[in-house]
Scaffold this motif. Structure first.
Motif, PDB file in Angstrom:
ATOM      1  N   VAL A  26      56.864  25.582  17.669  1.00  0.00           N
ATOM      2  CA  VAL A  26      58.156  24.913  17.749  1.00  0.00           C
ATOM      3  C   VAL A  26      58.541  24.435  16.350  1.00  0.00           C
ATOM      4  N   TRP A  27      59.830  24.203  16.159  1.00  0.00           N
ATOM      5  CA  TRP A  27      60.341  23.697  14.892  1.00  0.00           C
ATOM      6  C   TRP A  27      61.030  22.373  15.177  1.00  0.00           C
ATOM      7  N   LYS A  51      63.436  29.022  14.155  1.00  0.00           N
ATOM      8  CA  LYS A  51      63.623  28.347  12.869  1.00  0.00           C
ATOM      9  C   LYS A  51      65.016  27.775  12.672  1.00  0.00           C
ATOM     10  N   ASN A  52      66.005  28.417  13.257  1.00  0.00           N
ATOM     11  CA  ASN A  52      67.363  27.901  13.092  1.00  0.00           C
ATOM     12  C   ASN A  52      68.081  27.830  14.430  1.00  0.00           C
ATOM     13  N   PHE A  53      69.140  27.060  14.437  1.00  0.00           N
ATOM     14  CA  PHE A  53      69.861  26.733  15.665  1.00  0.00           C
ATOM     15  C   PHE A  53      70.422  27.966  16.364  1.00  0.00           C
ATOM     16  N   ASN A  54      70.956  28.896  15.619  1.00  0.00           N
ATOM     17  CA  ASN A  54      71.599  30.072  16.222  1.00  0.00           C
ATOM     18  C   ASN A  54      70.610  30.997  16.925  1.00  0.00           C
ATOM     19  N   ASP A  55      69.350  31.027  16.485  1.00  0.00           N
ATOM     20  CA  ASP A  55      68.344  31.899  17.092  1.00  0.00           C
ATOM     21  C   ASP A  55      67.587  31.229  18.234  1.00  0.00           C
ATOM     22  N   ALA A  56      67.721  29.925  18.358  1.00  0.00           N
ATOM     23  CA  ALA A  56      66.949  29.176  19.360  1.00  0.00           C
ATOM     24  C   ALA A  56      67.536  29.329  20.759  1.00  0.00           C
ATOM     25  N   SER A  57      66.644  29.520  21.734  1.00  0.00           N
ATOM     26  CA  SER A  57      67.085  29.591  23.133  1.00  0.00           C
ATOM     27  C   SER A  57      66.674  28.331  23.904  1.00  0.00           C
TER      28      SER A  57
END
Length: 183
Positions: A26-27, A51-57
């Motif tokens: 987790v980040w 790592k970044n907001f756009n890739d996180a589900s």
């Protein structure tokens, strides 16, 4: 919160590995904030599975009033990962031990009921983890709480019948005092 999370770069997140049955990465990013209506600052955290907001589900937001020196990224992740065990306890205590089965009228009686359920849960869990129930009262490994409870009930039934056979006169005198005829 989403706008703040979206504005953070991937360098502002700390990667942490959750040590669960199946390890998970987790980040986490934390920040001290002032909230309306609060006298002290609070620490907030964003926990994501990328790592970044756009890739996180999977994105979770947390807030705490715990001292900011203590509330590190690791602390947020570890504390959140322990929530499942609280849910397991409530499911087992409500389903198997009767936490929701009470007929009391005042807070003191309700507290006594809760304490008895918590003690029974702790006792059974301790015996199942240390192997106490397995040694004498089970023919197979006790892998679930229901299996440990079944072994515990067997042990209690055996002990009660043993006591009853040794104290038959006490039991019949008690029943007789209530007006029952016992044969």
């Amino acid at each position: 919160m989403d706008k703040w999370a979206e504005s953070l770069s991937s360098e502002e997140f700390t990667q942490i590995e959750l040590k669960l049955d199946k390890p998970k990465q987790v980040w986490v990013a934390t920040q001290q904030v002032e909230l309306p209506g609060q006298s002290e600052k609070r620490k907030i955290a964003i926990v994501m599975n990328a790592k970044n907001f756009n890739d996180a589900s999977d994105i979770n937001y947390f807030i705490t009033n715990v001292d900011s020196e203590h509330a590190t990224e690791e602390w947020f992740v570890y504390t959140y990962s322990q929530r499942n065990w609280v849910e397991v306890f409530y499911r087992e205590a409500k389903g198997w031990l009767g936490l929701k089965e009470y007929q009391v009228r005042d807070a003191k009686s309700l507290m006594k009921h809760f304490i008895l359920v918590f003690c029974a849960y702790t006792f059974i869990l301790w015996h199942s983890l240390t192997g106490g129930l397995r040694r004498k009262w089970a023919t197979k490994p006790l892998k679930t709480f229901a299996e440990a409870l079944s072994a515990f009930r067997t042990a209690i039934s055996y002990r009660f019948v043993l006591w009853l056979n040794q104290n038959w006169d006490v039991f019949t005198a008690y029943k007789k005092s209530l007006g029952f005829v016992w044969a």
